[in-house]
Scaffold this active site. Structure first.
Site, PDB file in Angstrom:
ATOM      1  N   LYS A 188       0.838  -1.203   0.000  1.00  0.00           N
ATOM      2  CA  LYS A 188       0.000   0.000   0.000  1.00  0.00           C
ATOM      3  C   LYS A 188       0.879   1.261   0.000  1.00  0.00           C
ATOM      4  CE  LYS A 188      -3.531  -2.688  -0.075  1.00  0.00           C
ATOM      5  NZ  LYS A 188      -4.352  -3.234   0.998  1.00  0.00           N
TER       6      LYS A 188
HETATM    7  C1  LIG Z   1      -5.311  -4.240   1.506  1.00  0.00           C
HETATM    8  C2  LIG Z   1      -6.796  -4.155   1.499  1.00  0.00           C
HETATM    9  C3  LIG Z   1      -7.586  -4.497   2.608  1.00  0.00           C
HETATM   10  C4  LIG Z   1      -7.059  -5.179   3.828  1.00  0.00           C
HETATM   11  O1  LIG Z   1      -5.972  -4.604   4.386  1.00  0.00           O
HETATM   12  P1  LIG Z   1      -5.000  -5.492   5.322  1.00  0.00           P
HETATM   13  O2  LIG Z   1      -4.167  -4.431   5.959  1.00  0.00           O
HETATM   14  O3  LIG Z   1      -4.236  -6.396   4.442  1.00  0.00           O
HETATM   15  O4  LIG Z   1      -5.847  -6.207   6.302  1.00  0.00           O
HETATM   16  C5  LIG Z   1      -8.945  -4.282   2.523  1.00  0.00           C
HETATM   17  N1  LIG Z   1      -9.517  -3.790   1.431  1.00  0.00           N
HETATM   18  C6  LIG Z   1      -8.801  -3.483   0.342  1.00  0.00           C
HETATM   19  C7  LIG Z   1      -9.508  -2.939  -0.858  1.00  0.00           C
HETATM   20  C8  LIG Z   1      -7.430  -3.674   0.325  1.00  0.00           C
HETATM   21  O5  LIG Z   1      -6.725  -3.407  -0.773  1.00  0.00           O
END
Ligand SMILES: *Cc1c(COP(=O)(O)O)cnc(C)c1O
Length: 394
Positions: A188
């Site tokens: 991210k």
């Molecule tokens: C990455 C992501 C999540 C979950 O995040 P985590 O930190 O991996 O639990 C939820 N929704 C979307 C759209 C994502 O890309």
């Protein structure tokens, strides 16, 4: 990065962690507070300020932030929450965690964002919230979704895990819905290893989320310790969703670089756009003029009518050349769990289902160079030349 053939392996996404970040983490490891100390509050305050939100609550994953949001809004058994199918499973899972039912509303072709007309058609007296996803980093149409939510008297939640640093009509992501949710997974925009954040302008929702991340206990351990008091009250059933102080130190340091990270993603996307404007068989997702796109993903659709190779074949050929393409996402309503538990399946969201067969996520992350983008475009172009349908050749 691992070398594959003559090209270094390019993942679809990866973190950028530098010596400053590492120093900040080490400082905290030497301090008195490893978890739920001063860095948590500092990260929350800095994050809230950076997105212009009143409150921010740090948790240990984006999934935990989604769960906190559903809890804070009182989503429970018998309730429904409208979600898009073109997302990571956690978006829908958080509804199920609370004993409620996710209702899948299809996406709009071109952007793959939740289609407001489909959302409206899904709403009934059981609907407790709308949970939209800023797919690939493009903010949804918040004015339209917000109006639908308001007209039905229900809250709008933004899964903004793709869109930190983005904006809509000049307003930053993080303030566009009643609650916004972020992830700090390494792919991210900024990372804390694992981690997440919830932002809201409703202090009462923030308080509920804070209690839920700490077993349902009101107040926090540091304050109790400062007051020399042993007494606490568990007022509801919660979880341990706390983020550590050393992760928050990493988050604060990473956040100071967010603007540069997003700008670099936008620059790389610009290079992809220009490259693919010369390859009609490859169509990047549509970008609406009123958004600032944060480009968590760079997604293209293949024109299957003009190619003799399907997406899977192009995918495998690119992977074999060291290009870490990916597919985001298998529509959530097609997963066996959802089919078995909720009776979902093919035909329910035709736009998401047909798009899924054609999409590819190409590498995009701040440490990539425009030259890397050119390499990817060239390799994709070579495959298009190889597999261009004979009838489509001039
Ligand atoms: C990455 C992501 C999540 C979950 O995040 P985590 O930190 O991996 O639990 C939820 N929704 C979307 C759209 C994502 O890309």
């Amino acid at each position: 990065m691992k070398a594959v053939g003559d090209l270094p392996f390019l993942p679809y996404g990866r973190q950028t962690v530098d010596e400053d970040d590492i120093r900040e983490v080490i400082e905290v490891l030497k301090s008195d507070w490893l978890t739920t100390g001063p860095k948590v509050e500092e990260f929350e305050a800095t994050f809230a300020e950076s997105v212009g939100a009143e409150c921010a609550v740090a948790v240990n994953s984006g999934t935990a932030a989604l769960h906190c949001a559903m809890y804070a809004l009182g989503v429970g058994p018998g309730d429904e929450v409208v979600v898009p199918p073109m997302t990571f499973a956690a978006t829908a899972n958080c509804v199920v965690f609370q004993g409620a039912t996710p209702v899948f509303a299809d996406v709009t072709p071109g952007t793959l964002l939740l289609d407001p007309a489909r959302v409206d058609a899904c709403i009934n007296p059981r609907t407790k919230a709308i949970l939209c996803v800023d797919y690939a980093g493009q903010p949804c149409d918040y004015d339209v979704l917000g109006e639908i939510a308001r007209s039905h008297g229900i809250p709008l939640v933004a899964d903004a895990c793709h869109s930190l640093g983005g904006g809509y009509k000049g307003r930053p992501v993080g303030t566009l819905a009643d609650i916004s949710v972020f992830s700090f997974h390494p792919v991210k925009h900024i990372t804390t290893g694992e981690g997440g954040m919830l932002t809201t302008n409703h202090p009462s929702l923030a308080t509920r989320a804070r209690n839920f991340r700490n077993h349902g206990i009101s107040g926090d351990a540091r304050r109790r310790s400062e007051n020399g008091s042993w007494y606490y009250e568990m007022t509801d059933l919660g979880f341990n969703y706390r983020l550590t102080d050393f992760q928050c130190a990493l988050g604060i340091s990473q956040l100071s670089k967010l603007r540069g990270f997003v700008l670099q993603r936008q620059v790389l996307a610009g290079h992809y756009h220009r490259g693919f404007s010369l390859i009609p068989e490859i169509t990047p997702l549509l970008v609406r003029p009123e958004v600032s796109h944060a480009y968590h993903l760079y997604v293209v659709a293949l024109d299957q009518d003009r190619l003799s190779a399907d997406r899977n074949k192009i995918f495998a050929a690119l992977r074999a050349q060291g290009i870490g393409v990916n597919v985001h996402y298998i529509p959530v309503h097609l997963h066996p769990y959802y089919r078995q538990r909720f009776g979902t399946g093919p035909g329910m969201c035709p736009v998401a289902e047909t798009s899924y067969e054609r999409i590819l996520s190409l590498p995009i992350f701040p440490a990539m160079s425009p030259g890397d983008v050119e390499t990817v475009v060239d390799r994709v172009g070579d495959l298009v030349d190889r597999y261009r349908h004979p009838s489509a050749q001039q």
